[in-house]
Write a protein that holds these residues in place. Structure first.
Motif, PDB file in Angstrom:
ATOM      1  N   LEU A   1       0.834  -1.198   0.000  1.00 27.87           N
ATOM      2  CA  LEU A   1       0.000   0.000   0.000  1.00 27.87           C
ATOM      3  C   LEU A   1       0.871   1.251   0.000  1.00 27.87           C
ATOM      4  O   LEU A   1       0.602   2.217  -0.722  1.00 27.87           O
ATOM      5  N   PHE A   2       1.933   1.249   0.793  1.00 24.70           N
ATOM      6  CA  PHE A   2       2.852   2.385   0.820  1.00 24.70           C
ATOM      7  C   PHE A   2       3.627   2.519  -0.487  1.00 24.70           C
ATOM      8  O   PHE A   2       4.036   3.624  -0.861  1.00 24.70           O
TER       9      PHE A   2
ATOM     10  N   GLN B   1       9.780  11.218  -7.018  1.00 25.86           N
ATOM     11  CA  GLN B   1       9.818   9.949  -6.302  1.00 25.86           C
ATOM     12  C   GLN B   1      10.658  10.047  -5.027  1.00 25.86           C
ATOM     13  O   GLN B   1      10.289   9.501  -3.985  1.00 25.86           O
ATOM     14  N   THR B   2      11.788  10.727  -5.108  1.00 30.68           N
ATOM     15  CA  THR B   2      12.659  10.850  -3.928  1.00 30.68           C
ATOM     16  C   THR B   2      11.962  11.612  -2.805  1.00 30.68           C
ATOM     17  O   THR B   2      12.009  11.206  -1.635  1.00 30.68           O
ATOM     18  N   ALA B   3      11.317  12.718  -3.147  1.00 31.39           N
ATOM     19  CA  ALA B   3      10.623  13.516  -2.138  1.00 31.39           C
ATOM     20  C   ALA B   3       9.480  12.734  -1.490  1.00 31.39           C
ATOM     21  O   ALA B   3       9.326  12.737  -0.250  1.00 31.39           O
ATOM     22  N   LEU B   4       8.680  12.071  -2.309  1.00 33.92           N
ATOM     23  CA  LEU B   4       7.559  11.296  -1.768  1.00 33.92           C
ATOM     24  C   LEU B   4       8.048  10.145  -0.895  1.00 33.92           C
ATOM     25  O   LEU B   4       7.471   9.863   0.164  1.00 33.92           O
ATOM     26  N   GLY B   5       9.106   9.481  -1.331  1.00 30.71           N
ATOM     27  CA  GLY B   5       9.647   8.367  -0.554  1.00 30.71           C
ATOM     28  C   GLY B   5      10.106   8.799   0.825  1.00 30.71           C
ATOM     29  O   GLY B   5       9.874   8.094   1.820  1.00 30.71           O
ATOM     30  N   ALA B   6      10.761   9.964   0.897  1.00 27.56           N
ATOM     31  CA  ALA B   6      11.239  10.463   2.187  1.00 27.56           C
ATOM     32  C   ALA B   6      10.078  10.777   3.127  1.00 27.56           C
ATOM     33  O   ALA B   6      10.109  10.445   4.316  1.00 27.56           O
ATOM     34  N   VAL B   7       9.045  11.416   2.604  1.00 24.91           N
ATOM     35  CA  VAL B   7       7.883  11.769   3.423  1.00 24.91           C
ATOM     36  C   VAL B   7       7.186  10.527   3.961  1.00 24.91           C
ATOM     37  O   VAL B   7       6.850  10.433   5.155  1.00 24.91           O
ATOM     38  N   LEU B   8       6.968   9.536   3.095  1.00 25.00           N
ATOM     39  CA  LEU B   8       6.252   8.334   3.514  1.00 25.00           C
ATOM     40  C   LEU B   8       7.089   7.449   4.431  1.00 25.00           C
ATOM     41  O   LEU B   8       6.540   6.713   5.267  1.00 25.00           O
TER      42      LEU B   8
ATOM     43  N   VAL C   1       9.047   8.584   6.814  1.00 21.35           N
ATOM     44  CA  VAL C   1       8.822   9.174   8.138  1.00 21.35           C
ATOM     45  C   VAL C   1       7.427   8.816   8.656  1.00 21.35           C
ATOM     46  O   VAL C   1       7.259   8.424   9.820  1.00 21.35           O
ATOM     47  N   ALA C   2       6.428   8.930   7.776  1.00 22.14           N
ATOM     48  CA  ALA C   2       5.054   8.628   8.184  1.00 22.14           C
ATOM     49  C   ALA C   2       4.910   7.173   8.596  1.00 22.14           C
ATOM     50  O   ALA C   2       4.227   6.854   9.585  1.00 22.14           O
ATOM     51  N   GLY C   3       5.548   6.273   7.867  1.00 23.51           N
ATOM     52  CA  GLY C   3       5.463   4.855   8.199  1.00 23.51           C
ATOM     53  C   GLY C   3       6.107   4.521   9.517  1.00 23.51           C
ATOM     54  O   GLY C   3       5.575   3.722  10.304  1.00 23.51           O
TER      55      GLY C   3
ATOM     56  N   LEU D   1      -4.979  -1.518  -1.511  1.00 26.52           N
ATOM     57  CA  LEU D   1      -6.013  -1.362  -0.489  1.00 26.52           C
ATOM     58  C   LEU D   1      -6.946  -2.570  -0.466  1.00 26.52           C
ATOM     59  O   LEU D   1      -7.378  -3.021   0.605  1.00 26.52           O
ATOM     60  N   GLY D   2      -7.248  -3.096  -1.664  1.00 35.96           N
ATOM     61  CA  GLY D   2      -8.049  -4.306  -1.721  1.00 35.96           C
ATOM     62  C   GLY D   2      -7.373  -5.452  -0.992  1.00 35.96           C
ATOM     63  O   GLY D   2      -8.006  -6.206  -0.234  1.00 35.96           O
TER      64      GLY D   2
END
Length: 463
Positions: free
Chosen positions: A68-69, A107-114, A116-118, A262-263
């Motif tokens: 999902l991530f 992709q790099t920016a999104l990966g870093a944010v997620l 931390v969130a994970g 998600l499914g």
């Protein structure tokens, strides 16, 4: 121009086959990550077999959450890959580099944010979203996912690079990257778990290290091997226009991947509600299903790139020829694999030290999958063609519909029909059947031929 493959010329079936083989090997190596993690903890994770069983169930319970991530990464890489493959087919190299740099930055920016969130939200995600309430497995699952999430940024970078290389016809590179990282992951798994006694933490840390190495290696390879991706002064930029096109193609693909993930999360929640026995059985069966479907996914990826390049070159008759070849090869491989899967199911389940009820349920799952695999093999090459042509809204709608049906059927079976744990896999043929029913008519309607997103090729190659 390096080792990229021009799929607008030559024998269609040979181009598809030779392009897909490295993808299949790469996907096989990707599957080894979680498989090796699962095998190591199921055999050596704790002092007793009960502890090992709890760790094995915990690692499996996180698989759907992990994907999902990764859904955003895979969807955006697929969408960006469609743009790059069509630009490559149209020989528009300057625009291609701007599209590539935009994808890498995003992709790099999104990966870093997620990542931390994970890490910060691991407990809420594992217990709240995934419904891992089994006391023996819950703590291990939280620990595994929190550490694994650190590596999301590396996976996002790798997926971007792999998508770019596939778009220009290089399917071998990702296989090389994954060989290195899979071997490293295996060695570190055994070292951290057996020598240090780190258990679940050991396999998670090993995976993050291996993913980091894979990301660094892939970037070095792309810049060194391909002049087409060597950015000159002022070329490594975030191009808002290319980002808009990437989103146009990528958002539906992201939604498609997110819906699939998600499914699977809702299916995994259902699995987790039946306790450790079904969690362990589903983990083992899901591993075998993933390996069995590798050739089909490989042909799906090959069909997408083949279509993208030939649509960019305006060779629509060749696209149709490629679809026929891809479908025949996909279906032929699925029949052979289904027979092997049916008879080898008990042996595979025993790799994870399963016995008794978990073994019986795992075998039941695998044999059900083998009986209906031909449906998936028919659906995926057509889906790849539609994606490569730029018809991403339809492919996303199809994915949403198939997963929604699977989840609905599974929950109806459990809560309305009282079928029990087997509903966790009895829903599979319903989704795959709907995929065939939605994708084939779309192909024959020829509406995908109007979805081209790049201009016609210029008279000379742009420098």
């Amino acid at each position: 121009m390096g080792g990229q493959r021009d799929m607008t010329v030559g024998s269609a079936w040979k181009e598809l086959l030779f392009f897909s083989i490295p993808i299949m090997l790469g996907q096989f190596l990707q599957q080894l990550y979680n498989t090796v993690d699962s095998i190591v903890v199921s055999r050596y994770g704790g002092e007793t077999q009960e502890i090992c069983n709890a760790m094995f169930a915990a690692v499996g319970s996180c698989t759907s959450l992990i994907f999902l991530f990764l859904a955003i990464s895979m969807g955006l890489a697929n969408g960006g890959g469609v743009l790059v493959s069509q630009l490559y087919g149209a020989r528009r190299e300057t625009e291609l580099r701007r599209a590539a740099s935009t994808l890498l930055i995003t992709q790099t920016a999104l990966g870093a944010v997620l990542a931390v969130a994970g890490c910060l939200g691991a407990e809420a995600l594992v217990v709240g979203l995934m419904r891992v309430t089994d006391e023996a497995s819950r703590g291990y699952a939280i620990e595994y996912f929190a550490i694994y999430a650190v590596g999301l940024v590396f996976q996002y970078v790798y997926n971007a690079v792999a998508g770019l290389l596939r778009a220009v016809g290089d399917s071998r590179a990702s296989m090389y990257f994954l060989i290195v990282s899979a071997l490293l992951n295996t060695v570190l798994d055994l070292w951290f778990v057996i020598s240090f006694g780190w258990g679940v933490m050991g396999v998670a840390v090993a995976t993050v290290i291996a993913q980091a190495v894979c990301a660094v290696f892939s970037i070095f390879y792309m810049f060194r091997r391909y002049p087409i991706f060597r950015f000159g002064r002022g070329e490594f930029v975030f191009d808002t226009e290319k980002f808009r096109i990437c989103l146009k193609l990528g958002v539906p693909a992201i939604i498609q991947q997110a819906v699939v993930s998600l499914g699977n999360v809702f299916i995994q929640r259902l699995v987790n509600s039946f306790g450790q026995v079904t969690m362990s059985a589903f983990n083992a069966g899901n591993r075998m299903e993933a390996y069995a479907l590798i050739p089909i996914f490989g042909m799906n990826n090959a069909a997408a790139t083949f279509t993208g390049q030939n649509v960019g070159a305006e060779k629509y008759d060749r696209v149709k020829l490629g679809w026929r070849a891809a479908t025949v090869m996909s279906c032929s491989a699925s029949v052979a694999i289904a027979v092997a899967l049916y008879f080898l199911a008990p042996d595979f389940a025993r790799l994870f030290s399963l016995s008794g009820a978990p073994l019986e349920q795992a075998v039941e799952y695998q044999r059900l999958t083998s009986c209906f695999m031909i449906l998936f093999a028919t659906y995926m090459p057509t889906s790849g063609l539609l994606q490569g042509a730029g018809d991403v809204l339809w492919t996303s709608l199809t994915s949403f519909s198939t997963l929604a049906l699977r989840v609905a059927v599974a929950y109806i079976m459990v809560y309305a029909l009282n079928i029990g744990y087997s509903a966790c896999w009895l829903n599979i043929p319903f989704g795959w059947g709907l995929g065939v029913a939605m994708s084939l008519p779309r192909y024959f309607s020829k509406k995908w031929m109007a979805k081209r997103v790049v201009a016609a090729a210029p008279a000379a190659v742009e420098e």
